[in-house]
Design an enzyme around this catalytic site. Structure first.
Site, mmCIF file in Angstrom:
data_model
loop_
_atom_site.group_PDB
_atom_site.id
_atom_site.type_symbol
_atom_site.label_atom_id
_atom_site.label_comp_id
_atom_site.label_asym_id
_atom_site.label_seq_id
_atom_site.Cartn_x
_atom_site.Cartn_y
_atom_site.Cartn_z
ATOM 1 N N MET A 173 13.931 1.096 -17.274
ATOM 2 C CA MET A 173 12.801 1.959 -16.892
ATOM 3 C C MET A 173 11.639 1.082 -16.444
ATOM 4 O O MET A 173 11.053 0.339 -17.236
ATOM 5 C CB MET A 173 12.362 2.842 -18.057
ATOM 6 C CG MET A 173 13.373 3.907 -18.395
ATOM 7 S SD MET A 173 12.809 4.888 -19.795
ATOM 8 C CE MET A 173 11.950 6.180 -18.920
ATOM 9 N N CYS A 207 17.608 4.070 -7.243
ATOM 10 C CA CYS A 207 16.156 4.287 -7.308
ATOM 11 C C CYS A 207 15.680 5.118 -6.113
ATOM 12 O O CYS A 207 15.965 4.783 -4.960
ATOM 13 C CB CYS A 207 15.427 2.945 -7.325
ATOM 14 S SG CYS A 207 13.637 3.179 -7.365
ATOM 15 N N LYS A 238 24.505 0.789 -11.402
ATOM 16 C CA LYS A 238 23.939 2.069 -11.853
ATOM 17 C C LYS A 238 23.603 2.887 -10.615
ATOM 18 O O LYS A 238 22.879 2.422 -9.733
ATOM 19 C CB LYS A 238 22.681 1.823 -12.690
ATOM 20 C CG LYS A 238 22.002 3.109 -13.167
ATOM 21 C CD LYS A 238 20.937 2.784 -14.208
ATOM 22 C CE LYS A 238 20.225 4.024 -14.707
ATOM 23 N NZ LYS A 238 19.251 4.555 -13.759
ATOM 24 N N ASN A 293 24.659 9.225 -17.925
ATOM 25 C CA ASN A 293 23.205 9.174 -18.086
ATOM 26 C C ASN A 293 22.614 10.473 -17.528
ATOM 27 O O ASN A 293 23.144 11.042 -16.589
ATOM 28 C CB ASN A 293 22.673 7.938 -17.313
ATOM 29 C CG ASN A 293 21.164 7.929 -17.104
ATOM 30 O OD1 ASN A 293 20.684 7.888 -15.973
ATOM 31 N ND2 ASN A 293 20.416 7.966 -18.183
ATOM 32 N N GLY A 294 21.535 10.916 -18.146
ATOM 33 C CA GLY A 294 20.828 12.077 -17.611
ATOM 34 C C GLY A 294 20.668 13.190 -18.611
ATOM 35 O O GLY A 294 21.640 13.771 -19.088
ATOM 36 N N ASP A 295 19.402 13.444 -18.954
ATOM 37 C CA ASP A 295 19.031 14.598 -19.786
ATOM 38 C C ASP A 295 19.582 14.540 -21.206
ATOM 39 O O ASP A 295 19.919 15.574 -21.789
ATOM 40 C CB ASP A 295 19.471 15.912 -19.109
ATOM 41 C CG ASP A 295 18.784 16.133 -17.773
ATOM 42 O OD1 ASP A 295 17.861 15.359 -17.449
ATOM 43 O OD2 ASP A 295 19.160 17.079 -17.052
#
Ligand SMILES: Cc1cc2nc3c(=O)[nH]c(=O)nc-3n(C[C@H](O)[C@H](O)[C@H](O)COP(=O)(O)O)c2cc1C
Length: 346
Positions: free
Chosen positions: A18, A101, A140, A201-203
């Site tokens: 991040m 990104c 990623k 990945n995600g939420d």
């Protein structure tokens, strides 16, 4: 347990990269609380290849956080390879390539999410980095550039072919940025089409969401980003759940200890002034949902010296009046804000 290339991680939980957040202090905190792997924020391959001193600061590490994954971004295969080699020399235990990104200044250079529009370039970059990278290599990425181009499975096959050791899928399209919800079916699809470990990945906002993702998608590991902001305990909670225990949320004393430690580590890394600024942002997360937190945060923005900040934080979180002399009855955050040097505090 999750194995990426030759590297065996102690569990399947990964702290996401991040930008502006996963600096060394943050990584040390989440590592202590159970993350199996931590990742730097994305670092410009060009900055590394040009030996820019500022870029190299992102590579500062500590044995406590190892193994460390270093994420690089760029669009030129030769520069990416050079940066990959250099970050390994600087101590990276894994190299991760950013292919997701959505930031304008990144995609306009053809890097990050823009790579999903150029599968040939994906191939060239992964092959070039693989050729020079003696440690595990991961990628990623997202679901694709837009819903018209759902390319995650193709990308996964390409990166596997080119020798990557694992792939992380954040199943939103680049043009979605962070809107809508992550479509976990895409993680399942990638998992069914690839032989390398797939990290979902995600939420993931809670321990139970992490379990749901693993069960629903069959992914080999989970990566958490926003869910760890202000809640680094999420890793411990997931591990508790996996052991069949009731997840242990932090008690208020522990919450305060971690926040203080985070602050101290930031001061060590960047000095008081910048640490104070960073901490103001982090406190937004750490105090989310706590009683009177809105007023506390508003008050906190008016304080500028470190001692007062520490005293005010302690007063807000503390159960103890011993070290600060601030009485527990002093529950108004505006009063905390005006407590400081030169005041009696009683
Ligand atoms: C403030 C912020 C900074 C991020 N920086 C990066 C980054 O440097 N590299 C990267 O691959 N993803 C980055 N991401 C994306 C996250 O790693 C993750 O893929 C995304 O937030 C979805 O996961 P979550 O739902 O757990 O937050 C960032 C996300 C946020 C919110």
């Amino acid at each position: 347990m999750l194995q990426i290339g030759a590297l065996k991680l102690k569990n399947r939980l990964i702290m996401a990269p991040m930008s502006g957040i996963t600096n060394l202090p943050f990584r040390r905190i989440v590592k202590r609380l159970g993350a199996g792997l931590v990742t730097t924020e994305m670092i410009s391959a060009m900055g590394i290849a040009r030996h820019q001193e500022k870029t190299f600061r992102y590579l500062k590490s500590d044995p406590e956080e190892r193994p460390l994954s270093v994420q690089i971004f760029g669009e030129d295969p030769r520069v990416m390879a050079e940066a990959g080699r250099m970050v390994v020399d600087a101590g990276a235990d894994l190299v991760d390539i950013n292919m997701g990104c959505p930031a304008r200044k990144v995609v306009k250079t053809g890097s990050g999410g823009a790579l999903l529009r150029s599968p040939g370039r994906v191939r060239d970059i992964v092959s070039a980095v693989r050729a020079v990278c003696p440690v595990p290599l991961t990628v990623k990425t997202r679901a694709g550039w837009s819903p018209d181009e759902p390319i995650a499975c193709d990308i996964a096959r390409i990166v596997e072919d080119c020798g990557a050791d694992a792939i992380t899928i954040h199943p939103r399209f680049v043009i979605q940025r962070f809107s809508g919800s992550a479509d976990w079916d895409i993680i399942s699809q990638v998992k069914s089409k690839t032989g390398i470990p797939v990290i979902g990945n995600g939420d993931i906002w809670s321990a139970s969401r992490a379990q749901e993702m693993m069960q629903q998608t069959g992914c080999d590991g989970v990566m958490i980003a926003r869910g760890a902001l202000g809640n680094p305990w999420i890793f411990r909670e997931i591990l508790d759940m996996e052991k069949g225990l009731t997840p242990r949320p932090p008690e208020s004393g522990e919450r305060m200890e971690i926040i203080f430690e985070h602050f101290r580590l930031l001061v060590d890394l960047m000095g008081e002034e910048r640490a104070a600024k960073a901490m103001r942002g982090l406190l937004l997360w750490y105090t989310k949902g706590l009683p009177r937190s809105t007023r506390f945060r508003a008050a906190f923005t008016t304080i500028h010296d470190l001692d007062t900040m520490m005293a005010v934080m302690e007063a807000y979180f503390s159960l103890s009046t011993v070290s600060t002399g601030i009485p527990l009855s002093m529950t108004d955050p505006m009063a905390y804000a005006t407590f400081g040097k030169g005041q009696s505090g009683t």
